[in-house]
Design an enzyme around this catalytic site. Sequence first.
Site, short mmCIF file in Angstrom:
data_model
loop_
_atom_site.label_atom_id
_atom_site.label_comp_id
_atom_site.label_asym_id
_atom_site.label_seq_id
_atom_site.Cartn_x
_atom_site.Cartn_y
_atom_site.Cartn_z
N ARG A 11 0.84 -1.20 0.00
CA ARG A 11 0.00 0.00 0.00
C ARG A 11 0.87 1.25 0.00
NH1 ARG A 11 0.97 2.31 4.69
NH2 ARG A 11 1.20 1.08 6.61
N HIS A 16 -2.03 -1.13 13.73
CA HIS A 16 -3.39 -1.65 13.74
C HIS A 16 -3.58 -2.49 14.99
CE1 HIS A 16 -4.00 -0.13 9.80
NE2 HIS A 16 -3.23 -1.01 9.18
N ILE A 66 -5.01 6.63 6.38
CA ILE A 66 -5.37 6.13 5.05
C ILE A 66 -4.11 5.61 4.36
CG2 ILE A 66 -6.14 6.78 2.73
CD1 ILE A 66 -8.01 8.80 4.05
N GLY A 80 -7.04 0.64 2.62
CA GLY A 80 -8.12 1.59 2.87
C GLY A 80 -7.88 2.48 4.06
N LEU A 81 -8.76 2.40 5.08
CA LEU A 81 -8.69 3.33 6.20
C LEU A 81 -8.69 2.60 7.54
CD1 LEU A 81 -11.64 3.68 7.84
CD2 LEU A 81 -12.28 4.76 5.69
N CYS A 130 3.10 7.29 10.60
CA CYS A 130 2.96 7.88 9.27
C CYS A 130 4.17 8.72 8.88
CB CYS A 130 1.68 8.71 9.18
SG CYS A 130 0.18 7.78 9.61
#
Length: 227
Positions: free
Chosen positions: A78, A85, A147, A160-161, A178
Amino acid sequence: MAGRRLDVLRLGMVGYAQALELQRLLVERRRAGLIGDTLLSLQHPPTFTVGKRKTLHNLLATPDVLEKLGVEVHVTDRGGDITFHGPRQAILYPILSLKGMNLGVRKYVEGLEDTMIDTAALYGVRVLGRFKDRTGVWVDDRKLGMIGVRISSGSITSHGLAFNIDPDLNFFTHIVPCGISDKEVTSLKKETQATLPEEDVVTEQLIHSFANVFKLDRRSIDLDDLR
């Protein structure tokens, strides 16, 4: 007038490798026209994921610490940088044909942001406008939702998100979230004065927001419907 149909598959807690393999399978089936637009709703056990730029330097934890924390690390295909997560974080993985929806990538990403913005607003959380230099949704300088997407063959989406309902935010201290070192990560629980319902309820509101933003008619399915 009815919109395009969206098949929604609720999977509960799923290991990251298993979810990644399922996405790859569904992307191929969507490309071949064997399934329609599909949304995976799930959670992951504690996992750090790194985007295709392989920015492992933003992983701060040593192997010993990772083992103690019980966290897996996965390098993925991605976009985006490293993130976390875990439980009490809602994950939506859309498998959509952007071409079929007449959507460009930028508008698609903005739609994912709007999905989380609209959900946060239900609890009185005001999210800032979009930043040109970073994706996701922010409450002041605190990141509420992440995202990271992949577009295959110019049209089919995956990944995705991730929307922080009430995850253990301490996990984020073991990474540079990030790739942004001077900003915090937050959660809906931390930002609202309202009493949150069960996380399943918030997740359903997120799914509802996604369908509204993209003008899709939801239909619940199970895994057998995709085989």
